[in-house]
Design a protein around this motif. Structure first.
Motif, PDB file in Angstrom:
ATOM      1  N   MET A   1      62.588 -19.287  48.729  1.00  0.00           N
ATOM      2  CA  MET A   1      61.345 -18.551  48.943  1.00  0.00           C
ATOM      3  C   MET A   1      60.383 -18.823  47.796  1.00  0.00           C
ATOM      4  N   LYS A   2      59.143 -19.074  48.117  1.00  0.00           N
ATOM      5  CA  LYS A   2      58.137 -19.343  47.106  1.00  0.00           C
ATOM      6  C   LYS A   2      57.811 -18.077  46.323  1.00  0.00           C
ATOM      7  N   GLU A   3      57.766 -18.221  44.981  1.00  0.00           N
ATOM      8  CA  GLU A   3      57.423 -17.078  44.136  1.00  0.00           C
ATOM      9  C   GLU A   3      55.908 -16.941  44.030  1.00  0.00           C
ATOM     10  N   ASN A   4      55.438 -15.702  44.028  1.00  0.00           N
ATOM     11  CA  ASN A   4      54.023 -15.420  43.852  1.00  0.00           C
ATOM     12  C   ASN A   4      53.803 -14.912  42.434  1.00  0.00           C
ATOM     13  N   ASN A   5      52.888 -15.557  41.731  1.00  0.00           N
ATOM     14  CA  ASN A   5      52.647 -15.222  40.334  1.00  0.00           C
ATOM     15  C   ASN A   5      51.853 -13.923  40.191  1.00  0.00           C
ATOM     16  N   VAL A   6      52.327 -13.067  39.306  1.00  0.00           N
ATOM     17  CA  VAL A   6      51.682 -11.780  39.053  1.00  0.00           C
ATOM     18  C   VAL A   6      51.344 -11.685  37.567  1.00  0.00           C
ATOM     19  N   VAL A   7      50.120 -11.286  37.264  1.00  0.00           N
ATOM     20  CA  VAL A   7      49.734 -11.017  35.887  1.00  0.00           C
ATOM     21  C   VAL A   7      49.415  -9.522  35.772  1.00  0.00           C
ATOM     22  N   ILE A   8      49.816  -8.904  34.669  1.00  0.00           N
ATOM     23  CA  ILE A   8      49.652  -7.459  34.492  1.00  0.00           C
ATOM     24  C   ILE A   8      48.749  -7.183  33.296  1.00  0.00           C
ATOM     25  N   LEU A   9      47.823  -6.247  33.477  1.00  0.00           N
ATOM     26  CA  LEU A   9      46.947  -5.804  32.385  1.00  0.00           C
ATOM     27  C   LEU A   9      47.150  -4.317  32.160  1.00  0.00           C
ATOM     28  N   ASP A  10      47.734  -3.965  31.006  1.00  0.00           N
ATOM     29  CA  ASP A  10      47.955  -2.566  30.645  1.00  0.00           C
ATOM     30  C   ASP A  10      48.212  -2.521  29.151  1.00  0.00           C
ATOM     31  N   ASP A  11      47.659  -1.522  28.471  1.00  0.00           N
ATOM     32  CA  ASP A  11      47.803  -1.486  27.015  1.00  0.00           C
ATOM     33  C   ASP A  11      48.989  -0.645  26.540  1.00  0.00           C
ATOM     34  N   HIS A  12      49.849  -0.237  27.486  1.00  0.00           N
ATOM     35  CA  HIS A  12      51.034   0.541  27.115  1.00  0.00           C
ATOM     36  C   HIS A  12      52.254  -0.378  27.158  1.00  0.00           C
ATOM     37  N   PRO A  13      52.825  -0.752  26.006  1.00  0.00           N
ATOM     38  CA  PRO A  13      53.905  -1.749  25.972  1.00  0.00           C
ATOM     39  C   PRO A  13      55.166  -1.352  26.737  1.00  0.00           C
ATOM     40  N   ILE A  14      55.519  -0.075  26.716  1.00  0.00           N
ATOM     41  CA  ILE A  14      56.732   0.357  27.416  1.00  0.00           C
ATOM     42  C   ILE A  14      56.545   0.253  28.928  1.00  0.00           C
TER      43      ILE A  14
END
Length: 206
Positions: A1-14
């Protein structure tokens, strides 16, 4: 199955680390980067484009506000699916004002299972929209649905984001019976037969 790339923007490291682990645990998606501010996000996307961007509505002081950020992302990456994240009704309402640039809104309290389900349906909806754009034989008028009331539309949007009826009732400070009634009414107007059909809706057309 082809993977879909996800990028995350959040300033909380946990939160970032937890969300990354949840998404990477599913074989359909892979997190290419976790960014703490818009500068990191745009730099990351210049190196490795993503299919989906998960963006926290609450931006840290000194960073781009969510409206400017979404506008810039849409301009630079028009084919990327943008999903807003938040933890209060005000952020949900802010996300609503940025449709159709923002495709959906996820509450940060979503269970891992509901988060992945939401991602899958958002991506399936994106792929379906792409196919419709390429199919000149499709009559757009065929997809026009009866107009929902403001309350019905809000309920559908919460359900589309992966919340249950009970969670939606809690978020909107309404009874489960009221939310269930509004859900049934919306599904009838939209000619939906199963709960899973809600995830296939294009919210910007409601």
């Amino acid at each position: 199955m082809k993977e879909n790339n996800v990028v995350i923007l959040d300033d909380h490291p946990i939160f970032l680390e937890g969300l990354k682990r949840i998404i990477n645990h599913d074989s359909e998606f892979i997190v290419t980067d976790c960014c703490k501010n818009s500068r990191e996000l745009f730099f990351s996307l210049s190196l490795a484009p993503a299919n989906i961007a998960l963006i926290d509505c609450s931006r840290p002081r000194g960073d781009m506000n969510i409206r400017a950020l979404v506008n810039q992302l849409t301009l630079n990456h028009p084919r990327m699916t943008i999903v807003a994240m938040g933890d209060c009704p005000q952020q949900q309402q802010l996300s609503d004002t940025l449709k159709p640039q923002i495709k959906s809104y996820f509450c940060k309290s979503l269970t891992p299972e509901n988060l992945i389900t939401g991602l899958r349906h958002i991506w399936a909806s994106h792929c379906q929209s792409e196919q419709l754009l390429m199919d000149d034989s499709v009559d757009a008028g065929h997809f026009i649905k009866p107009r929902l009331s403001a309350k019905e539309k809000l309920v559908v949007e919460y359900l589309h984001a992966g919340l249950t009826v009970s969670q939606t009732a809690l978020r909107l400070s309404r009874s489960v019976k009221t939310i269930s009634s509004q859900k049934r009414s919306a599904m009838r107007k939209l000619a939906l037969n199963r709960d899973s059909d809600i995830f296939r809706l294009k919210l910007n057309e409601l």
